[in-house]
Design an enzyme around this catalytic site. Structure first.
Site, PDB file in Angstrom:
ATOM      1  N   CYS A 295      -5.214   4.943  -4.042  1.00 13.17           N
ATOM      2  CA  CYS A 295      -5.504   3.583  -3.573  1.00 13.17           C
ATOM      3  C   CYS A 295      -6.739   2.949  -4.199  1.00 13.17           C
ATOM      4  O   CYS A 295      -6.647   1.943  -4.897  1.00 13.17           O
ATOM      5  CB  CYS A 295      -5.660   3.583  -2.057  1.00 13.17           C
TER       6      CYS A 295
ATOM      7  N   ASP B 198       0.839  -1.194   0.000  1.00 14.41           N
ATOM      8  CA  ASP B 198       0.000   0.000   0.000  1.00 14.41           C
ATOM      9  C   ASP B 198       0.874   1.244   0.000  1.00 14.41           C
ATOM     10  O   ASP B 198       1.548   1.540   0.995  1.00 14.41           O
ATOM     11  CB  ASP B 198      -0.908  -0.019   1.242  1.00 14.41           C
TER      12      ASP B 198
END
Length: 520
Positions: free
Chosen positions: A89, A53
């Protein structure tokens, strides 16, 4: 012409005969990939996707990952031109799952109103995500970690929603955390606290994946998608790693703390040079990001050891990548992603598996929309039946298994976010901005909405970007001579080249499926 006889009283046309031959050839090729390694009597290959991430590759984000580079990169292929189609994201992860550009899956940002894990997403593109296809082929599917930023929220189906195609589901509710979070475990909420041994999310993902591998059915192949929170904020490292890299600072070269004088409006706002408070903040973030990644590096090592112990390593493809890049001080922006520049759109991509020769460094551009078709290609899905914008890159890393072509150009698109009212903490900035930290440097705005076309073919590396703002701003970079994108050369570029790039961009922004791959 008389038809060909194929049975009592039957006539088959030459066209049907050729079609049958093509179908048979396709089936044989599929078998070659599904059974590439054949260590277990011809069982199809297993697949693992590890998705970090916010891990950059341009600013040293892979430096802490010594085990990962050795166990995946050295044993397979490292793609040095891997990109996300959007540097944020939720839309990026939606592209990974569907193999589609954001303009085709409809996820614009990290909010439910931006379609992140919305009901519309769940009833539409999510049902056609690649795990659903693997599940139909009897793959045992396992997910653990961060899914989509709004997953599990009440206005998006709550924790009871388990997406199509997953047999084992351990998904984080909301955005990345390391402690004090809730998981949806097969549709039921599971609350976690702040005990390292019980709750540290990266290690929990590792342990549950190892348990799954131990208890899997040996008769069927498996697919694991592991999505640790690292190195996303709040950058909470495991206790044993909190004193690592204490003398490390963010790199000061390239575009670090350079003014964005010839760039779009948002890049012209930061104070330059950055104040010491911003420098301290970003250096601290940089160190902590590296610390969190050490647990991910351990995850890779333990997975490889487990695969070896259960005699599945030689029949398993392992992908390691990130949803987007990151910046720490570039163009005086302290920390974030969301920008069109190399540090935010380039991602790590390492792959090992059957048919992939070790120590390969591959130059051709690969996008995160290519992950879904590549994984489906390995699994034996007929890609002509799937609605994806990306293309399989199996032929690049394992040419003995597949023939294929590389793309000459690609699209990066992003929809900026802002608050309708002024941020009380930064009243001088006015409405329309967001992500204003530290020192009231804003990392996003409504007018940070852009689309870029990139040509990267071995001889040309040109980026052309248009902004949806009141200035109709355009940025152009020749990355062959200016790899850090310091100079916007729009005023120095031949108008015919600008026109050609504009036309390509228009086509890419409305492309779907095959048309995304056919633009030259």
């Amino acid at each position: 012409m008389a038809g060909l006889r194929s049975g009592p009283g039957a006539t088959v046309s030459p066209q049907r005969s050729r079609a049958a031959a093509v179908t048979l050839l396709s089936a044989l090729l599929t078998c070659c990939v599904r059974c590439a390694a054949e260590p277990s009597g011809g069982k199809p290959s297993n697949i693992i996707l590890i998705l970090a991430d916010d891990q950059d590759v341009q600013l040293g984000g892979m430096t802490p990952m010594k085990k990962t580079k050795m166990l995946i990169g050295d044993e397979g292929a490292t793609f040095v031109n891997a990109f996300t189609v959007t540097p944020l994201c939720c839309p990026s992860r939606s592209s990974i799952l569907t193999g589609r550009y954001p303009h085709n899956h409809g996820v614009r940002n990290n909010s439910v109103s931006g379609n992140c894990s919305s009901v519309q997403w769940q009833k539409g593109p999510e049902t056609e995500a690649f795990p659903a296809y693997l599940n139909k082929l009897k793959y045992q599917t396992f997910f653990a970690g961060k899914y989509l930023n709004q997953y599990g929220k009440k206005d998006g189906g709550d924790v009871s929603h388990v997406p199509t195609g997953w047999d084992h589901w351990h998904a984080l509710v909301g955005n990345s955390q390391y402690y004090n979070y809730t998981l949806s475990v097969d549709g039921k909420g599971e609350v976690h606290g702040d005990s390292y041994e019980k709750d540290y999310l990266t290690d929990l993902i590792t342990n549950r994946s190892l348990n799954f591998l131990e208890n899997r059915s040996p008769q069927h192949p498996f697919f694991l998608m592991l999505s640790p929170p690292a190195p996303h904020s709040p950058w909470t490292a495991a206790p044993q790693y909190q004193k690592e890299f204490v003398n490390v600072k963010a790199p000061r070269d390239g575009s670090f703390d350079k003014p964005g004088k010839d760039k779009h409006w948002l890049l012209r706002q930061p104070v330059n040079p950055m104040p010491s408070s911003s420098l301290d903040y970003l250096d601290n973030a940089y160190r902590k990001r590296w610390q969190t990644l050490l647990s991910v590096d351990d995850m890779v090592e333990m997975l490889v050891k487990k695969l070896e112990s259960i005699k599945e390593l030689n029949n398993t493809y392992i992908f390691y990548t990130s949803d987007n890049g990151y910046h720490t001080g570039q163009f005086s922006l302290p920390i974030d992603k969301r920008q069109l520049y190399e540090f935010d759109i380039r991602v790590p991509l390492l792959v090992r598996g059957p048919g992939i020769k070790p120590k390969q460094t591959l130059q051709a551009p690969v996008m995160n929309i290519d992950l879904a078709p590549t994984i489906m290609d390995i699994a034996g899905v007929n890609l002509s039946t799937v609605n994806v914008d990306g293309q399989s890159f199996l032929s690049q890393m394992a040419p003995s298994l597949r023939n294929g072509t590389t793309r000459p150009l690609f699209l990066v698109e992003y929809t900026g976010e802002g608050h309708p009212t002024t941020d009380p903490a930064c009243p001088k900035l006015g409405p329309g901005l967001s992500q204003c930290f530290p020192d009231c440097v804003c990392e996003d705005a409504f007018n940070n909405t852009y689309a870029c076309v990139r040509t990267l073919d071995g001889t040309t590396d040109l980026q052309y970007c248009e902004f949806a703002d009141t200035e109709s701003f355009v940025e152009v970079y020749n990355l062959t001579s200016d790899p850090h994108q310091l100079e916007n050369v729009v005023k120095k570029t031949d108008p015919s080249i600008l026109q050609a790039m504009n036309q390509r961009l228009i086509k890419l922004q409305s492309c779907e499926g095959d048309s995304c791959r056919d633009i030259k």
